[in-house]
Structures are given as structure tokens and as C-alpha cells.
Design an enzyme around this catalytic site. Sequence first.
Site, PDB file in Angstrom:
ATOM      1  N   LYS A  23      70.021   8.764  58.870  1.00 21.75           N
ATOM      2  CA  LYS A  23      71.451   8.837  58.548  1.00 21.75           C
ATOM      3  C   LYS A  23      72.159   9.740  59.548  1.00 21.75           C
ATOM      4  O   LYS A  23      71.885  10.936  59.598  1.00 21.75           O
ATOM      5  CB  LYS A  23      71.663   9.393  57.134  1.00 21.75           C
ATOM      6  CG  LYS A  23      73.086   9.200  56.660  1.00 21.75           C
ATOM      7  CD  LYS A  23      73.402   9.980  55.403  1.00 21.75           C
ATOM      8  CE  LYS A  23      73.929  11.353  55.697  1.00 21.75           C
ATOM      9  NZ  LYS A  23      75.185  11.383  56.500  1.00 21.75           N
ATOM     10  N   CYS A  77      75.418  24.431  68.222  1.00 25.08           N
ATOM     11  CA  CYS A  77      74.709  25.469  67.456  1.00 25.08           C
ATOM     12  C   CYS A  77      74.205  26.577  68.373  1.00 25.08           C
ATOM     13  O   CYS A  77      73.891  27.669  67.912  1.00 25.08           O
ATOM     14  CB  CYS A  77      73.549  24.831  66.707  1.00 25.08           C
ATOM     15  SG  CYS A  77      72.491  23.890  67.808  1.00 25.08           S
ATOM     16  N   GLY A  96      71.579  20.463  60.595  1.00 20.26           N
ATOM     17  CA  GLY A  96      72.898  20.609  59.983  1.00 20.26           C
ATOM     18  C   GLY A  96      73.091  22.037  59.514  1.00 20.26           C
ATOM     19  O   GLY A  96      72.467  22.976  60.029  1.00 20.26           O
ATOM     20  N   SER A  97      73.922  22.189  58.500  1.00 24.95           N
ATOM     21  CA  SER A  97      74.290  23.530  58.042  1.00 24.95           C
ATOM     22  C   SER A  97      73.162  24.187  57.241  1.00 24.95           C
ATOM     23  O   SER A  97      72.334  23.498  56.625  1.00 24.95           O
ATOM     24  CB  SER A  97      75.538  23.439  57.170  1.00 24.95           C
ATOM     25  OG  SER A  97      75.261  22.639  56.048  1.00 24.95           O
ATOM     26  N   THR A  98      73.182  25.494  57.214  1.00 30.08           N
ATOM     27  CA  THR A  98      72.199  26.245  56.421  1.00 30.08           C
ATOM     28  C   THR A  98      72.383  25.936  54.931  1.00 30.08           C
ATOM     29  O   THR A  98      71.407  25.836  54.186  1.00 30.08           O
ATOM     30  CB  THR A  98      72.346  27.750  56.734  1.00 30.08           C
ATOM     31  OG1 THR A  98      72.005  27.931  58.119  1.00 30.08           O
ATOM     32  CG2 THR A  98      71.442  28.609  55.874  1.00 30.08           C
ATOM     33  N   GLU A 134      78.818  31.818  60.266  1.00 29.12           N
ATOM     34  CA  GLU A 134      79.009  30.839  61.344  1.00 29.12           C
ATOM     35  C   GLU A 134      80.409  30.237  61.248  1.00 29.12           C
ATOM     36  O   GLU A 134      80.830  29.820  60.168  1.00 29.12           O
ATOM     37  CB  GLU A 134      77.956  29.733  61.209  1.00 29.12           C
ATOM     38  CG  GLU A 134      78.003  28.747  62.351  1.00 29.12           C
ATOM     39  CD  GLU A 134      76.983  27.614  62.203  1.00 29.12           C
ATOM     40  OE1 GLU A 134      76.877  27.041  61.100  1.00 29.12           O
ATOM     41  OE2 GLU A 134      76.312  27.306  63.197  1.00 29.12           O
ATOM     42  N   GLU A 165      66.668  22.353  61.143  1.00 30.93           N
ATOM     43  CA  GLU A 165      67.355  22.993  62.268  1.00 30.93           C
ATOM     44  C   GLU A 165      68.752  23.326  61.783  1.00 30.93           C
ATOM     45  O   GLU A 165      69.582  22.426  61.602  1.00 30.93           O
ATOM     46  CB  GLU A 165      67.423  22.036  63.467  1.00 30.93           C
ATOM     47  CG  GLU A 165      66.076  21.584  63.979  1.00 30.93           C
ATOM     48  CD  GLU A 165      65.229  22.726  64.522  1.00 30.93           C
ATOM     49  OE1 GLU A 165      65.791  23.747  64.942  1.00 30.93           O
ATOM     50  OE2 GLU A 165      63.992  22.588  64.499  1.00 30.93           O
TER      51      GLU A 165
END
Length: 485
Positions: free
Chosen positions: A178, A287, A231-233, A389, A253
Site C-alpha cells: 500500500k 526523514c 512512516g510516522s512513529t 518532528e 522505519e
Amino acid sequence: MNLEIPKYISNYIGGQFCAPRNAQYLDNVNPATAEVYSYIPDSTAADVQDAVHAAQQAFPAWSNASTDFRFRVLNKIAELIETNLAVFAMAETNDNGKPLTLSTRVDIPRASENFRFFATAALHFASESHSMADKAINYTLRKPIGVVGCISPWNLPLYLFTWKIAPALASGNCVVAKPSEVTPMTAYLLCHLCEEAGLPAGVLNIVHGNGSHCGSEIVKHPDIKAISFTGSTRAGKDIASIAAPMFKKISLELGGKNPNIIFADCDWDKMMRTTVQSSFANQGQICLCGSRILVEESVYEKFKTEFIARVKGMVIGDPLDENSKQGAVVSNVHFDKVMSCITLAKEEGGIILLGGNAVRLEGRCAKGYFIEPTIIEGLLPGCRTNMEEIFGPVVTLQSFKNEEDALLKANASEYGLAATIWTQDIGRANKMAAAIQSGIIWVNCWLLRDLRTPFGGFKSSGVGREGGWEAMRFFTEPKNVAIEF
Ligand code: NAD
């Protein structure tokens, strides 16, 4: 081959281009113009189930195919991406808002490189053998896992999508993937190239949709045995909480808040040129961008003056204009988030040295989501602006007294993805590199990537590593066989 940009993007399941089962679509917006220019399947569990079924059907033949066959197909996809560079670059820019020069020189060539690199990895991948003197020998078999899930973000859309699916396919898995719902077009176009290259039906299945309806269904599906996510944490935590109790392999990641540490003895001109890039490339939406700039006290004022002057010279404009160095940020939602981070920085006592405002362009891009490159000083290391972030064209400046102070500030973050060190003192560079809590350290350079090296972060920046054999190992299960003589 004539690749067309469709009004309605399709899923690609079992070698067929198909509509989502619920016939629901999401808007696909060009962030430079704020116009809806196509529609994305709002896929759900039913579509994910179809994709898993197709992948299961394809798995026995693909996993047993010769490595030469896998190499040829994946290498052909790499070639086809190169042949269609212009169409892909334009599609990436229209989805993402990044300058067309960047999509053309970096994003799309890198996607092709990912396929070529992992095509050859299929040929060269080998496993270990451990001899027990004259008693026995152990050898390790590495078997593809089966059906794996790959989920990627919007900032480097095709580049990061292919960084996952290429090793997953090269090591013999079938994939349910996706792309981000914010930037789906190049992943859609890729399906046509896969067909042309002779990738068997069902080996790669692409379902489009958002994180909650579609992404989480991939994560939850019991027959998807590994999840590779970038993606995001925040989303990484959700994914880990679902996948870990199911004992899935996970590679995460995640976000970063990277320090860029500048000592007075550095190669000043190279550092200045590179720091402009490492702060604002892709509107700061990489990132690996250095968003916390730490400068040795003795050169802080000099750095500040020159940095502001150089950043002032960056042209913000239509991503299709080759003079534009800064395009649009990716979406209205992200625009609001970045602007609210700038407001927060001011509330925390930050001084805006440059930027801080939205940019209103004329003509085609009059409604686009453009933000001035923004430089902020006067904030404490532990404030939210220096901890959270932002993922936009915003950097903070802090000074440091000595190596210890620089280290303390660099490591103050909960993130640990990347760090850059600028110094001509090799001993200091090595000491700092060893002590900084980050998965990737650049000394006197930035974004210098060798695809064989481990890629990933410490702390809240992730779990596991991508790249080279790390990726091939992630996508295979080791099995030790011991034979006594
Ligand atoms: P995001 O987490 O919102 O979305 C990433 C992908 O995950 C999208 O495809 C989304 O639809 C999907 N998703 C979201 N929630 C999900 C869930 N609960 N379950 C399954 N799938 C879900 O991130 P984003 O806004 O697209 O990307 C920006 C983030 O990505 C930043 O935090 C950035 O630092 C990070 N990033 C990290 C790296 C790295 O290599 N470490 C590289 C690029 C971007």
C-alpha cells in the site's frame, strides 16, 4: 508503452486492474494547485483479502522460480522505469508538490536503482555455513516468508515504495503493498511496468487506501507474515501493537529529529552548501533532513548570518518551473500542521530569523500549499519544537560549547535516525560518530547513500534495518540444518 494518468486509480490484484469492492474513492489533490485531479480507491478489508488470496496463489511458483528468472523480471522493471522517467517524474511532482527537477534527478532514478540493486541481490544472496571441526557441519537455509505487507509514506513515494517491494520480491515473497493515499500515482503506474516486464500475476498486489481502512487491514491479516513499514512513529506504534502479539516479523522505519553538528574547524563552504540542502531539500520532508542545527559557539553568529543569506536566495515556486528550489508541502493537512508548529515555536519563545509564513504564488499555483523556509533560534534543547518532528521547511539553531555539550544536545531527542557531523578533526569525528545515538551518521557530507549499508534508526526512529543483505534477511526465514559426520 503509453502510460496514461487515469481519473480513477485502480487497485492491482492478481494481475488485474480493479475497482475497490465498495466503489468508494478518496480525492487525490495536487498540492501545488490545491486541485483534485484524480480519485484513489478507498479500499477495505475485502480488497486486502482479495490481494492476500492472489498472493497466496502466486507464491509457490514465484518462490520456486530460478533466481535468474527473478533477476530478469526485476531488472526489466528497473529498465522500464528509466524508459518512462519523464512520465513518472511528472506524476510524482503532481502528487507530491516537489520540484520536477528533484523527481527527475533523484526520486525516479532511485526507484529504478532499487529494482536493479535487488535484482542482482537475488543472484548473489547466499547463506552461512558453520563447520564444527571434524564433528559436523551446520548450514543455514533462507526461505522466503510467504505473503508480506509493505506500507510506505508520501515524502519519497516511489523511491521508498520500491525500497521495500524490490527486496521482498527478490527474496521470493509475494507482496501486498500500500502506497500512501496522499501520493498513489507512481505506484499505480508501476503496475503497468510490472505487467510489461512479465511479473507473474499475483506476485505483487497493490491496494490503495488510507491507514485506518486499508493499512491496518494489511497489518491485521493473519496470512500476512511480515510487515515492512515506513512512516510516522505514531502509526509505527499502532502497527507494532497489532503485529507483535501475532508474532509477525516487523521492520519499522519511523520519524526523526536529526542533529546537524557544525564545528568551527569544518570545510566551511562545503558545510554551508550542504546544510542548506540538508535543511530544506524536498521542503524539509525527508526523514533524514537535519532539523536541529547545532553550531560551535565561536562561529555561531557567522553561521547564522551566512545561512540566512543563502536560504533567502532559494526560489519558492511552481514545482514545474526548473528554477524552483522549493515546491509545495504535500497537503493542506500537512500545511496546517507545519504552520501550527511555527506558531508553537513562537509561543515557546523562539525567534523567527527567516520565513515563518505561507507563500502565495500567482497563476496556476495561487491556491497551493507553499511555506517559506523557516529558521528559528532562541529555544531550549528540551522544548517541544526541538523534540517533536515537524517534517517541513523548518529548522532551529542552537549553539554548543564543546564536544560534550554537542553530544548532550544531539542525544536529547527521543529519535535517533540520522546525524551529520562537520569537522576536519578525524579523531573527534570518530568519537562523536560512536557516541551519537543514531542509526546513520554522515561526516562532512549528507545523504550519501550506498544501498548495501544498513538503513534505519535507534530509539523512536524504528526497529530493524533496511538495505542490502539486511533487507534480504528480513524478508527470509533462516533455518539451521546440522549434520553430524
Ligand atoms: P503515516 O504514518 O501517516 O503514513 C505512512 C503510511 O502508513 C501511509 O501509507 C498510511 O496510509 C499508512 N498508515 C497510517 N496509519 C496506519 C496504521 N495504523 N496501520 C497501517 N498503516 C497505516 O506517515 P506519513 O505522514 O505518510 O509520512 C511521514 C512520516 O514518515 C514522518 O514521520 C517521517 O519521518 C517518516 N519517514 C520515515 C522514514 C525512515 O526511513 N525512517 C522515511 C520517510 C518517512
